[in-house]
Each structure stands twice: as C-alpha cells, then as structure tokens.
Motif scaffolding. Sequence first.
Motif, PDB file in Angstrom:
ATOM      1  N   TRP A   1     -23.726 -13.303 -22.560  1.00 33.35           N
ATOM      2  CA  TRP A   1     -22.510 -13.935 -23.095  1.00 33.35           C
ATOM      3  C   TRP A   1     -21.844 -14.891 -22.097  1.00 33.35           C
ATOM      4  N   THR A   2     -22.512 -15.150 -20.971  1.00 31.79           N
ATOM      5  CA  THR A   2     -21.907 -16.011 -19.961  1.00 31.79           C
ATOM      6  C   THR A   2     -21.831 -17.453 -20.471  1.00 31.79           C
ATOM      7  N   SER A   3     -20.641 -18.028 -20.425  1.00 34.99           N
ATOM      8  CA  SER A   3     -20.508 -19.417 -20.874  1.00 34.99           C
ATOM      9  C   SER A   3     -21.148 -20.345 -19.846  1.00 34.99           C
ATOM     10  N   LEU A   4     -21.480 -21.529 -20.297  1.00 32.93           N
ATOM     11  CA  LEU A   4     -22.018 -22.523 -19.353  1.00 32.93           C
ATOM     12  C   LEU A   4     -20.995 -22.794 -18.262  1.00 32.93           C
ATOM     13  N   LEU A   5     -19.710 -22.847 -18.643  1.00 29.87           N
ATOM     14  CA  LEU A   5     -18.654 -23.092 -17.649  1.00 29.87           C
ATOM     15  C   LEU A   5     -18.657 -22.029 -16.561  1.00 29.87           C
ATOM     16  N   ASP A   6     -18.691 -20.767 -16.953  1.00 26.97           N
ATOM     17  CA  ASP A   6     -18.690 -19.700 -15.946  1.00 26.97           C
ATOM     18  C   ASP A   6     -19.978 -19.711 -15.132  1.00 26.97           C
ATOM     19  N   ALA A   7     -21.100 -20.016 -15.778  1.00 26.60           N
ATOM     20  CA  ALA A   7     -22.364 -20.082 -15.029  1.00 26.60           C
ATOM     21  C   ALA A   7     -22.271 -21.132 -13.934  1.00 26.60           C
ATOM     22  N   LEU A   8     -21.736 -22.295 -14.289  1.00 23.99           N
ATOM     23  CA  LEU A   8     -21.636 -23.372 -13.297  1.00 23.99           C
ATOM     24  C   LEU A   8     -20.683 -22.992 -12.165  1.00 23.99           C
ATOM     25  N   ARG A   9     -19.505 -22.513 -12.541  1.00 24.30           N
ATOM     26  CA  ARG A   9     -18.461 -22.278 -11.532  1.00 24.30           C
ATOM     27  C   ARG A   9     -18.697 -21.002 -10.727  1.00 24.30           C
ATOM     28  N   GLU A  10     -18.986 -19.909 -11.436  1.00 27.16           N
ATOM     29  CA  GLU A  10     -18.982 -18.598 -10.770  1.00 27.16           C
ATOM     30  C   GLU A  10     -20.346 -18.215 -10.194  1.00 27.16           C
ATOM     31  N   TYR A  11     -21.421 -18.731 -10.786  1.00 25.71           N
ATOM     32  CA  TYR A  11     -22.755 -18.301 -10.345  1.00 25.71           C
ATOM     33  C   TYR A  11     -23.526 -19.412  -9.640  1.00 25.71           C
ATOM     34  N   MET A  12     -23.180 -20.670  -9.910  1.00 26.79           N
ATOM     35  CA  MET A  12     -23.931 -21.777  -9.297  1.00 26.79           C
ATOM     36  C   MET A  12     -23.055 -22.566  -8.329  1.00 26.79           C
ATOM     37  N   HIS A  13     -21.815 -22.119  -8.182  1.00 22.08           N
ATOM     38  CA  HIS A  13     -20.885 -22.665  -7.181  1.00 22.08           C
ATOM     39  C   HIS A  13     -20.636 -24.170  -7.356  1.00 22.08           C
ATOM     40  N   LEU A  14     -20.693 -24.620  -8.592  1.00 21.22           N
ATOM     41  CA  LEU A  14     -20.358 -26.015  -8.884  1.00 21.22           C
ATOM     42  C   LEU A  14     -18.945 -26.023  -9.462  1.00 21.22           C
ATOM     43  N   THR A  15     -17.981 -26.024  -8.574  1.00 23.29           N
ATOM     44  CA  THR A  15     -16.585 -25.823  -8.978  1.00 23.29           C
ATOM     45  C   THR A  15     -15.868 -27.124  -9.316  1.00 23.29           C
ATOM     46  N   GLY A  16     -16.614 -28.237  -9.333  1.00 27.37           N
ATOM     47  CA  GLY A  16     -15.982 -29.485  -9.766  1.00 27.37           C
ATOM     48  C   GLY A  16     -15.545 -29.406 -11.219  1.00 27.37           C
TER      49      GLY A  16
ATOM     50  N   THR B   1     -31.082 -26.748 -15.581  1.00 34.42           N
ATOM     51  CA  THR B   1     -31.341 -27.993 -14.847  1.00 34.42           C
ATOM     52  C   THR B   1     -30.011 -28.721 -14.711  1.00 34.42           C
ATOM     53  N   VAL B   2     -29.460 -28.642 -13.518  1.00 32.41           N
ATOM     54  CA  VAL B   2     -28.123 -29.202 -13.295  1.00 32.41           C
ATOM     55  C   VAL B   2     -28.223 -30.297 -12.250  1.00 32.41           C
ATOM     56  N   ASN B   3     -27.769 -31.455 -12.620  1.00 35.93           N
ATOM     57  CA  ASN B   3     -27.776 -32.613 -11.709  1.00 35.93           C
ATOM     58  C   ASN B   3     -29.171 -32.835 -11.121  1.00 35.93           C
ATOM     59  N   GLY B   4     -30.181 -32.631 -11.960  1.00 33.39           N
ATOM     60  CA  GLY B   4     -31.551 -32.934 -11.569  1.00 33.39           C
ATOM     61  C   GLY B   4     -32.272 -31.809 -10.857  1.00 33.39           C
ATOM     62  N   SER B   5     -31.590 -30.706 -10.570  1.00 35.03           N
ATOM     63  CA  SER B   5     -32.253 -29.593  -9.884  1.00 35.03           C
ATOM     64  C   SER B   5     -32.224 -28.358 -10.765  1.00 35.03           C
ATOM     65  N   ASP B   6     -33.280 -27.556 -10.650  1.00 31.13           N
ATOM     66  CA  ASP B   6     -33.299 -26.279 -11.372  1.00 31.13           C
ATOM     67  C   ASP B   6     -32.558 -25.235 -10.546  1.00 31.13           C
ATOM     68  N   ILE B   7     -31.601 -24.573 -11.179  1.00 26.42           N
ATOM     69  CA  ILE B   7     -30.830 -23.527 -10.495  1.00 26.42           C
ATOM     70  C   ILE B   7     -30.912 -22.266 -11.352  1.00 26.42           C
TER      71      ILE B   7
END
Length: 179
Positions: free
Chosen positions: A39-54, A26-32
Amino acid sequence: MTLTAESPPMAKQTPSLPATRTVTLTVNGSDISAQLAPWTSLLDALREYMHLTGTKKGCDHGQCGACTVLVNGKRINSCLTLAVLQEGNQITTIEGLAQQAGPEGLHPLQKAFIDHDAFQCGYCTPGQICSAVGLMNEGHAKTTDDIRELMSGNICRCGAYTNIVDAIQSVMHPQPDSL
Ligand code: FES
Ligand code: FES
C-alpha cells in the motif's frame, strides 16, 4: 450458521499483514529498489525509502499538487498512486529535472522560477515545476489563461501565482532578448 448465546466463541484469528516485497522503480534514469508494503504510495516510496525528498507531501489526498512528478512524461500526483503500480515506468522527480540540465544543474524552468522570483517558502515549487514541464509536454497551453487553468491543480500557500505564470511563460515563449 446462526450464532446463538450457546454458540462457542469463534477462534481468535490474528490478521496477517501482507509481506513487503522488493519494488524496483526507474527514477531519474536509475533503477532503485526498496522493500515496500503493497500500500506504499509512490510519494512515500520516493521520500521515505529512496531518499528523494525534493518531492513534497502537502495534503496526501490529491488536492494540492505538491507531490507532482512525471511518469513517462505525464504529470501525476504521486500521493494518489501506489509504488508497485509504477514498476517499469520512467519516473522523473525534481532532482531528475536538474540532472537533465547538464553541468549547469538547473532545468530552464528552475532557472526561470529563480529569475522571476516565483516562490517564497518554496514548498510548492518542485510540484509546480514538474507540473509545468508536464503542461509543456501536453502542448495544450496557448495563452496565459490556459497556463493558469492547467496549473490550477498546484496550490501555492504563499500566493506566488503571478510570478509562477510569468516564469512558465518565459520558458514557453522566450523573448528574443532573453535568448
Ligand atoms: S500531497 Fe499529493 S496532491 Fe497534495
Ligand atoms: S512558495 Fe510557498 S507554498 Fe508556494
């Protein structure tokens, strides 16, 4: 069993990789959802798989704070936690802070960073701002020195620290003429 020169060679075993699984965050109020190795870190999940590169990757070892996000309102280094461990939690990234601000599109701390010229290259800025929101949620910072101490996990290679502290101060303790 004792291996001797006469012992038959052990059958070669190919190590099997754990399968990926669907992880829903649940990222920024939406389920993704994404298919992630365990072993995927939360950082890599956000950037590489959910395209939240901020959210930025600096050291990937918990040393720089560039990857700071909020989990249930608390700041964490997203490089130091696994995505699978964060299912069911409310994750807020820099993109989410902007959304919370409404039509203007800027969280008060984002605006303060601009007003106080608190960044140069801006690489550390998303982590600094998420960390500052976490600091304010914690409610422990009373003085400028407290802000410096409690922001010390966020490294700025450009050295914009003075203006970063001023920006945070301006949101924590707004002056009447800036309201
Ligand atoms: S990238 Fe996570 S602390 Fe540096
Ligand atoms: S503004 Fe460049 S690293 Fe902080």
